[in-house]
Write a protein that holds these residues in place. Structure first.
Motif, mmCIF file in Angstrom:
data_model
loop_
_atom_site.group_PDB
_atom_site.id
_atom_site.type_symbol
_atom_site.label_atom_id
_atom_site.label_comp_id
_atom_site.label_asym_id
_atom_site.label_seq_id
_atom_site.Cartn_x
_atom_site.Cartn_y
_atom_site.Cartn_z
ATOM 1 N N SER A 29 37.116 36.391 43.481
ATOM 2 C CA SER A 29 36.939 35.399 44.681
ATOM 3 C C SER A 29 38.323 35.316 45.389
ATOM 4 O O SER A 29 39.325 35.267 44.587
ATOM 5 N N HIS A 30 38.201 35.116 46.848
ATOM 6 C CA HIS A 30 39.567 34.954 47.651
ATOM 7 C C HIS A 30 39.656 33.465 47.750
ATOM 8 O O HIS A 30 40.525 32.954 48.420
ATOM 9 N N ASN A 31 38.490 32.586 47.419
ATOM 10 C CA ASN A 31 38.333 31.195 47.658
ATOM 11 C C ASN A 31 38.865 30.268 46.570
ATOM 12 O O ASN A 31 38.106 30.250 45.573
ATOM 13 N N ARG A 64 48.123 53.884 41.314
ATOM 14 C CA ARG A 64 47.894 53.374 39.704
ATOM 15 C C ARG A 64 46.891 51.860 40.240
ATOM 16 O O ARG A 64 47.446 51.126 40.335
ATOM 17 N N ALA A 65 45.740 52.106 40.438
ATOM 18 C CA ALA A 65 44.825 51.022 40.763
ATOM 19 C C ALA A 65 44.714 49.859 39.814
ATOM 20 O O ALA A 65 44.788 48.622 40.122
ATOM 21 N N LEU A 66 44.895 50.279 38.441
ATOM 22 C CA LEU A 66 44.673 49.333 37.497
ATOM 23 C C LEU A 66 45.950 49.854 36.366
ATOM 24 O O LEU A 66 45.643 51.007 35.700
ATOM 25 N N ASP A 101 45.328 39.936 45.813
ATOM 26 C CA ASP A 101 45.525 40.097 47.185
ATOM 27 C C ASP A 101 44.671 41.350 47.444
ATOM 28 O O ASP A 101 44.375 42.042 46.441
ATOM 29 N N ASN A 102 44.303 41.876 48.690
ATOM 30 C CA ASN A 102 43.594 42.946 48.888
ATOM 31 C C ASN A 102 44.233 44.011 48.378
ATOM 32 O O ASN A 102 45.446 44.288 48.420
ATOM 33 N N GLY A 103 43.514 45.038 47.839
ATOM 34 C CA GLY A 103 43.963 46.122 46.916
ATOM 35 C C GLY A 103 44.577 45.763 45.679
ATOM 36 O O GLY A 103 45.242 46.761 45.134
ATOM 37 N N ALA A 104 44.520 44.652 45.165
ATOM 38 C CA ALA A 104 45.374 44.230 43.875
ATOM 39 C C ALA A 104 44.429 45.061 42.715
ATOM 40 O O ALA A 104 45.198 45.154 41.619
ATOM 41 N N GLY A 105 43.212 45.525 42.766
ATOM 42 C CA GLY A 105 42.568 45.944 41.624
ATOM 43 C C GLY A 105 41.664 45.537 41.209
ATOM 44 O O GLY A 105 41.024 45.901 40.152
ATOM 45 N N LYS A 106 41.245 44.239 41.679
ATOM 46 C CA LYS A 106 39.960 43.535 41.019
ATOM 47 C C LYS A 106 38.737 44.344 40.975
ATOM 48 O O LYS A 106 38.152 44.395 40.004
ATOM 49 N N THR A 107 38.217 44.894 42.298
ATOM 50 C CA THR A 107 37.146 45.954 42.233
ATOM 51 C C THR A 107 37.041 47.149 41.239
ATOM 52 O O THR A 107 36.219 47.299 40.314
ATOM 53 N N THR A 108 38.298 47.337 41.102
ATOM 54 C CA THR A 108 38.558 48.850 40.191
ATOM 55 C C THR A 108 38.434 48.209 38.853
ATOM 56 O O THR A 108 37.671 49.034 38.028
ATOM 57 N N LEU A 109 38.650 47.034 38.512
ATOM 58 C CA LEU A 109 38.594 46.457 37.135
ATOM 59 C C LEU A 109 37.156 46.205 36.794
ATOM 60 O O LEU A 109 36.829 46.588 35.710
#
Ligand SMILES: Nc1ncnc2c1ncn2[C@@H]1O[C@H](COP(=O)(O)OP(=O)(O)OP(=O)(O)O)[C@@H](O)[C@H]1O
Ligand SMILES: [Mg+2]
Lengths: 360, 252
Positions: B209-211, B24-26, B44-52
């Motif tokens: 962003s991670h920054n 369940r990526a998102l 965090d990494n794998g949280a689903g940001k890119t998927t969103l």
């Protein structure tokens, strides 16, 4: 912009690097100068070669190499077929692919052109039969090109493999159609008149080739098709995201490359007044060599038609020149092979120098 | 939220989910972006940001949920459809053809043509160069050699080209996946300045962003994802680095 200032003051870690200058413009300019020279390297190499043979001719038997119109014509005729194949190959290599089937597509077209001229001469008369033969030869060459395109574009077969398969198929079909031998053109002297005639000393087939190559240059530099070809070769993802239809482009690309080989085949059968399945057999290597010597990268994304013209002339001059100075013909293969390897090495070095992607 | 709440958000997603098989990526995510607003996505990494963002930009079809543009429901089956509706996504790996000029990149896939001698169609390179110059100047990036391939330019300049293309084609929503990640500090600032400018022009911006420095420098709101769900949403003016970090790692 005030917001920019705010941003610039944010963050302790940012402070020490505050004064890092943007990349200086002169280094960029130096890069392009190097690139320019690299782009011209095939022409420089050609000039050096011609000069070397010229010096040899003067020194060895007090004659001339390049100032002799007979030699010039011979070199030009020599270069016709490799250059036609190489102009299609230029497009394919820029797109990041390769077409290994070109040599036998040329043979297939030569055989079909000869057959069709023979079949149609009685009913159509000589000039129309020649037209029919030429059109048939070029059209038939589009078929393996289309299959190559469909394999690469739709079925995602790597170009190396797909066109290698087509190399075998086109070869087999060409030999079958030729009945295992050469197909002589009979009862149509017009065909060979065109294939061997001259206009003010310039062979017709050379004129046809020059016009065709100019068209290819136009297609590559002045049209969307050419522009997309460069983009696909550099970054197929970017091209796809920009909305370019990759499948349709690649399909048309391999048809185009087949057609180049088809024209070469037709000119071959006009020149020799016969079609032969093996007409283009030794020319595949030459076509790739001409493109690479001409400055294209086998990684895709770069190359020009004029570079390829220089590359094809380099090969023709090496081959003709070695005969001219009476060296054993096998040296041709060796020297062309060495020139290819050197060109690839130069390309690698250039990519590393200009910060392009180099395969690790 | 007061004045922005009057007109519908330019982009709104409601209860968006994207599942890859059992992953369940998102999950059931809702968010919105208003005109001139910058929304940061963190997690965090794998949280689903890119998927969103890929689901918003038409790369993925949502498993469930809805997307609205200016209040109208939309479904995109390809990224091209999203782009046609004014959603431009700028991916981390910079979707540029390195061997082409800035202008050629801006016009890639829709090159302007003109006629030589009235009948030979040729690429209108001058129009491309003019548009490139104007667009880059508008973004406050001044490049001298418009004919040079973009591989000759720095990472920040290339990022600006990608943004410039979106701006030229009048994207209303720009989505950026870690636009500063591959850049040196001075270049990061330039890109942050660009985002400020997009905001000033009334466009909506979503950026991953991670920054936290970047996020606090430019975003109006931050949305923190954790394992595919919304871990929290804060106005930047009302939160702190510490709070955001806690949201990201799941501490309380
Ligand atoms: N195409 C896919 N197929 C299957 N699983 C996927 C796919 N794309 C993403 N995932 C999974 O979905 C989850 C969320 O990934 P996503 O890339 O959205 O994370 P992210 O927040 O962008 O992480 P990062 O900060 O590392 O970029 C991960 O578990 C990932 O493995
Ligand atoms: Mg990601």
């Amino acid at each position: 912009m005030s917001s920019t200032e705010d941003v610039q003051k944010t963050g302790p870690q940012a402070a020490p690097r505050d004064h890092v200058a943007p990349p200086a413009d002169h280094s960029e300019r130096a890069k392009t100068l190097v690139q320019r020279i690299a782009d011209l390297r095939a022409w420089l190499f050609l000039a050096a070669l011609v000069l070397a043979f010229e010096i040899w001719a003067r020194y060895d038997f007090d004659g001339t190499f390049i100032l002799n119109p007979y030699n010039l014509q011979s070199i030009a005729i020599f270069a016709v077929a490799p250059l036609l194949l190489a102009s299609g190959q230029t497009f394919v290599i820029i797109s990041g692919g390769i077409d290994l089937s070109l040599g036998f597509i040329m043979g297939l077209a030569a055989v079909v052109a000869a057959h069709v001229v023979n079949w149609t001469t009685p009913s159509l008369g000589m000039p129309l039969a020649v037209l029919a033969g030429a059109l048939a030869g070029v059209a038939i060459a589009g078929v393996p090109g289309l299959i190559n395109g469909l394999l690469v574009a739709r079925l995602r077969v790597p170009p190396f493999i797909g066109t290698l398969g087509m190399f075998g198929v086109a070869r087999g079909v060409a030999f079958l159609l030729a009945g295992g031998t050469v197909v002589p053109v009979q009862g149509n002297s017009f065909f060979s008149t065109l294939g061997n005639g001259r206009f003010h000393g310039v062979p017709y087939i050379v004129i046809v080739t020059i016009v065709f190559v100019l068209l290819m240059h136009y297609l590559l530099t002045q049209t969307r098709f050419g522009q997309h070809n460069y983009a696909i070769g550099a970054n197929v993802q970017a091209a796809r995201r920009a909305g370019i239809n990759i499948k349709s482009h690649l399909t048309r690309l391999y048809v185009l490359s087949g057609i180049c080989a088809g024209l070469a085949g037709v000119l071959y059968s006009a020149r020799f007044n016969a079609g032969a399945a093996q007409a283009g057999e030794p020319l595949l290597l030459d076509s790739v060599a001409a493109v690479v010597i001409g400055g294209a990268s086998l990684f895709g994304g770069s190359g020009t038609i004029f570079g390829t013209v220089a590359g094809a002339l380099v090969i023709a001059v090496i081959q003709y020149g070695l005969v001219f100075i009476n060296v054993e013909p096998f040296w041709q293969f060796i020297s062309v092979g060495v020139v290819i390897i050197i060109s690839v090495l130069i390309d690698q070095a250039q990519r590393r120098f200009s910060g392009g992607r180099v395969d690790e | 939220m007061s004045s922005a709440a009057q007109e519908p958000p330019i982009l709104e997603v409601r209860n968006l989910s994207k599942h890859f098989g059992a992953i369940r990526a998102l999950n059931d995510l809702s968010m919105s972006v208003h005109r001139g607003e910058v929304v940061a996505l963190a997690g965090d990494n794998g949280a689903g940001k890119t998927t969103l963002i890929k689901t918003i930009s038409g790369v993925f079809r949502p498993s469930s949920g809805e997307i609205f543009l200016n209040g109208q429901p939309v479904t995109f089956t390809t990224p091209q459809e999203a782009r046609d509706r004014g959603i431009e996504t700028i991916y981390q790996d910079l979707a540029l053809a390195d061997n082409l000029s800035i202008g050629a990149n801006i016009f890639l896939g829709r090159e302007p043509m003109k006629r030589l001698f009235g009948f030979v169609p040729i690429l209108d390179r001058k129009a491309m160069a003019d548009a490139a110059r104007a667009t880059m100047a508008r973004l406050d990036f001044h490049v001298s050699r418009l004919e040079a391939p973009v591989s000759n330019f720095s990472g920040g300049q290339r990022q600006a080209v990608a943004i410039g293309r979106a701006v030229y084609w009048d994207a209303q929503i720009l989505i950026m996946d870690e636009p500063t990640a591959a850049l040196g500090v001075p270049e990061q600032r330039k890109v942050i300045a660009l985002i400020h400018q997009l905001k000033a022009e009334g466009r909506g911006v979503i950026f991953i962003s991670h920054n936290l420095q970047d996020i606090f420098a430019v975003a109006d709101r931050i949305i923190v994802l954790r394992r595919g769900v919304m871990a929290g949403e804060r106005r930047i003016s009302e939160t702190t680095h510490d709070e955001v970090v806690k949201l990201m790692v799941g501490g309380r």
